[in-house]
Design a protein around this motif. Structure first.
Motif, PDB file in Angstrom:
ATOM      1  N   GLU A   1       0.938  -1.298   0.075  1.00 21.06           N
ATOM      2  CA  GLU A   1      -0.060  -0.124   0.022  1.00 21.06           C
ATOM      3  C   GLU A   1       0.767   0.995   0.081  1.00 21.06           C
ATOM      4  N   VAL A   2       1.815   1.304   0.766  1.00 20.84           N
ATOM      5  CA  VAL A   2       2.934   2.276   0.896  1.00 20.84           C
ATOM      6  C   VAL A   2       3.302   2.638  -0.328  1.00 20.84           C
ATOM      7  N   GLU A   3       3.759   1.571  -1.212  1.00 17.38           N
ATOM      8  CA  GLU A   3       4.660   1.824  -2.384  1.00 17.38           C
ATOM      9  C   GLU A   3       3.577   2.366  -3.430  1.00 17.38           C
ATOM     10  N   LYS A   4       2.560   1.920  -3.483  1.00 20.48           N
ATOM     11  CA  LYS A   4       1.295   2.519  -4.400  1.00 20.48           C
ATOM     12  C   LYS A   4       1.083   4.007  -4.240  1.00 20.48           C
ATOM     13  N   THR A   5       1.018   4.165  -2.671  1.00 22.24           N
ATOM     14  CA  THR A   5       0.816   5.511  -2.396  1.00 22.24           C
ATOM     15  C   THR A   5       1.846   6.669  -3.119  1.00 22.24           C
ATOM     16  N   LEU A   6       3.109   6.190  -2.810  1.00 24.49           N
ATOM     17  CA  LEU A   6       4.282   6.937  -3.303  1.00 24.49           C
ATOM     18  C   LEU A   6       4.428   7.043  -4.900  1.00 24.49           C
ATOM     19  N   ARG A   7       3.854   6.062  -5.527  1.00 23.16           N
ATOM     20  CA  ARG A   7       3.881   6.270  -7.053  1.00 23.16           C
ATOM     21  C   ARG A   7       2.903   6.852  -7.502  1.00 23.16           C
ATOM     22  N   GLU A   8       1.639   6.921  -6.719  1.00 20.11           N
ATOM     23  CA  GLU A   8       0.828   7.498  -7.417  1.00 20.11           C
ATOM     24  C   GLU A   8       0.525   9.040  -6.919  1.00 20.11           C
ATOM     25  N   GLY A   9       1.053   9.403  -5.974  1.00 22.01           N
ATOM     26  CA  GLY A   9       0.844  10.637  -5.416  1.00 22.01           C
ATOM     27  C   GLY A   9       1.946  11.582  -5.666  1.00 22.01           C
ATOM     28  N   GLN A  10       1.703  12.782  -5.350  1.00 22.10           N
ATOM     29  CA  GLN A  10       2.887  13.838  -5.453  1.00 22.10           C
ATOM     30  C   GLN A  10       3.146  14.384  -4.006  1.00 22.10           C
ATOM     31  N   SER A  11       4.270  14.729  -3.899  1.00 22.87           N
ATOM     32  CA  SER A  11       5.015  15.188  -2.429  1.00 22.87           C
ATOM     33  C   SER A  11       3.847  16.446  -2.089  1.00 22.87           C
ATOM     34  N   SER A  12       3.301  16.441  -1.058  1.00 22.20           N
ATOM     35  CA  SER A  12       2.364  17.522  -0.521  1.00 22.20           C
ATOM     36  C   SER A  12       2.220  17.323   0.903  1.00 22.20           C
ATOM     37  N   PRO A  13       1.128  18.327   1.664  1.00 26.19           N
ATOM     38  CA  PRO A  13       0.863  18.004   2.878  1.00 26.19           C
ATOM     39  C   PRO A  13      -0.225  16.820   3.084  1.00 26.19           C
ATOM     40  N   ILE A  14      -0.937  16.583   1.927  1.00 23.76           N
ATOM     41  CA  ILE A  14      -1.817  15.358   1.653  1.00 23.76           C
ATOM     42  C   ILE A  14      -1.081  14.129   1.595  1.00 23.76           C
ATOM     43  N   MET A  15      -0.266  14.185   0.908  1.00 20.87           N
ATOM     44  CA  MET A  15       0.943  12.748   0.845  1.00 20.87           C
ATOM     45  C   MET A  15       1.397  12.724   2.238  1.00 20.87           C
ATOM     46  N   ASP A  16       1.781  13.823   2.721  1.00 24.19           N
ATOM     47  CA  ASP A  16       2.425  13.623   4.467  1.00 24.19           C
ATOM     48  C   ASP A  16       1.617  12.983   5.116  1.00 24.19           C
ATOM     49  N   ALA A  17       0.219  13.272   5.063  1.00 23.74           N
ATOM     50  CA  ALA A  17      -0.913  12.818   6.089  1.00 23.74           C
ATOM     51  C   ALA A  17      -1.169  11.139   5.805  1.00 23.74           C
ATOM     52  N   ALA A  18      -0.937  10.906   4.441  1.00 15.37           N
ATOM     53  CA  ALA A  18      -1.133   9.513   3.864  1.00 15.37           C
ATOM     54  C   ALA A  18       0.010   8.735   4.421  1.00 15.37           C
ATOM     55  N   ILE A  19       1.296   9.326   4.298  1.00 13.98           N
ATOM     56  CA  ILE A  19       2.487   8.621   4.749  1.00 13.98           C
ATOM     57  C   ILE A  19       2.378   8.351   6.337  1.00 13.98           C
ATOM     58  N   ILE A  20       2.036   9.270   7.229  1.00 10.01           N
ATOM     59  CA  ILE A  20       1.845   9.119   8.549  1.00 10.01           C
ATOM     60  C   ILE A  20       0.959   8.046   8.707  1.00 10.01           C
ATOM     61  N   GLY A  21      -0.355   8.041   8.154  1.00  7.58           N
ATOM     62  CA  GLY A  21      -1.256   6.758   8.261  1.00  7.58           C
ATOM     63  C   GLY A  21      -0.512   5.593   8.060  1.00  7.58           C
ATOM     64  N   ALA A  22       0.236   5.440   6.948  1.00 11.55           N
ATOM     65  CA  ALA A  22       0.861   4.182   6.589  1.00 11.55           C
ATOM     66  C   ALA A  22       1.891   3.923   7.684  1.00 11.55           C
ATOM     67  N   ALA A  23       2.823   4.837   7.793  1.00  9.23           N
ATOM     68  CA  ALA A  23       3.897   4.481   9.077  1.00  9.23           C
ATOM     69  C   ALA A  23       3.306   4.256  10.366  1.00  9.23           C
ATOM     70  N   GLN A  24       2.436   4.680  10.562  1.00 13.74           N
ATOM     71  CA  GLN A  24       1.683   4.203  11.834  1.00 13.74           C
ATOM     72  C   GLN A  24       1.196   2.687  11.769  1.00 13.74           C
ATOM     73  N   ARG A  25       0.584   2.420  10.560  1.00 12.96           N
ATOM     74  CA  ARG A  25       0.421   0.902  10.518  1.00 12.96           C
ATOM     75  C   ARG A  25       1.465  -0.056  10.674  1.00 12.96           C
ATOM     76  N   VAL A  26       2.679   0.437  10.273  1.00 16.04           N
ATOM     77  CA  VAL A  26       3.897  -0.228  10.231  1.00 16.04           C
ATOM     78  C   VAL A  26       4.116  -0.535  11.638  1.00 16.04           C
ATOM     79  N   GLU A  27       4.475   0.687  12.362  1.00 14.87           N
ATOM     80  CA  GLU A  27       4.726   0.760  13.805  1.00 14.87           C
ATOM     81  C   GLU A  27       3.784  -0.259  14.590  1.00 14.87           C
ATOM     82  N   HIS A  28       2.401  -0.303  14.310  1.00  9.59           N
ATOM     83  CA  HIS A  28       1.533  -0.948  15.308  1.00  9.59           C
ATOM     84  C   HIS A  28       1.735  -2.602  14.953  1.00  9.59           C
ATOM     85  N   TYR A  29       1.879  -2.716  13.568  1.00  5.65           N
ATOM     86  CA  TYR A  29       2.035  -4.166  13.298  1.00  5.65           C
ATOM     87  C   TYR A  29       3.299  -4.451  14.298  1.00  5.65           C
TER      88      TYR A  29
END
Lengths: 172, 172
Positions: free
Chosen positions: A88-116
């Motif tokens: 999911e993380v890689e798809k997000t990076l491929r399809e989006g552009q760097s922006s505050p919205i992308m940052d919000a999506a990255i945090i959501g993804a990174a917290q899933r990694v941490e919680h796993y």
């Protein structure tokens, strides 16, 4: 997590398989994080992820230390859970552009990694304690605490980022 | 988590996509849990999982309520993270036999599911708050709190199960 067949007859074996699963998960994270850091824009987020990459290298070394203490070879066993999260993380990076919205999506993804990882290290620490290996439990707990701290740090960064993402959305 | 392309220009859109991701994840859990309950042996574990299945049906309904409040259709978006975690669960169930060791593995898997959801609901609650939708944030927080309680309950059951798993291992 570990997949076990009829051959896994003891908690000790399940424990080692869970460690092999985590060893693979940590390597997957080491490989994925640099691309995530590149895609992030907020300096606070880039810094938090870069610090976590450093720590992740250390988590790999700690797992090797644990294998060593148990007299087991440091082997990787495919961790499908982490693979799914990182897909999911890689798809997000491929399809989006760097922006505050992308940052919000990255945090959501990174917290899933941490919680796993919080769940997985919690499990192996419990197994180590149950098997009377408090020395190994302590090593695993060090990593567990760092995963929890990384998750808390991301929540703190998220407050800042989400505020910028809202503004970006309103300005469209 | 949500995958977004260049079309996702606002936090509101990312928020809806994350909800669609969770809506799919909850449906995946509803489908997987009965098989996990069947494979568990300890009555305390079966009961905890059965209670969580009940709650998961309720989480689906709460998400529908959230979509309704937002005026968005209740759509599912493939959640690869949950799919990866459940893929491991299904392999475990296929390859192992019911036993205290299987129960220990099931708890490890179920806690990964819970933690994925804790991270995901934490993210959407934060987005709802940031978007000024405290009404929606409250609904999402109800589920978040139940996921945290389910995780804590599994930790409690794990203490009991791991003790039996150790004995099973020693008796081989």
């Amino acid at each position: 997590m570990a997949i076990f067949g009829p051959k896994v007859a003891s908690l000790q074996e399940l424990f080692v398989q869970e460690l092999e699963d985590l060893y693979d998960a940590e390597h997957q994270i080491v490989k994925a994080l640099p691309k995530v850091i590149d895609a992030a824009s907020a300096p606070a987020l880039k810094a938090a992820l870069a610090m976590h990459l450093e720590q992740t290298h250390n988590h790999v070394r700690r797992l090797e230390q644990v294998f060593n203490r148990l007299g087991a070879p440091a082997r990787e066993k495919r961790c499908d859970g982490m693979a799914g999260i990182l897909k999911e993380v890689e798809k997000t990076l491929r399809e989006g552009q760097s922006s505050p919205i992308m940052d919000a999506a990255i945090i959501g993804a990174a917290q899933r990694v941490e919680h796993y990882e919080i769940a997985a290290y919690g499990t192996v620490r419990a197994f180590a304690e149950r098997l009377g290996r408090s020395d190994v439990a302590r090593v695993l707990e060090e990593t567990l605490n760092e995963e929890k701290a990384a998750d808390a740090k991301l929540t703190e960064v998220a407050r800042q980022i989400n505020s910028q993402a809202t503004v970006a959305g309103l300005r469209r």
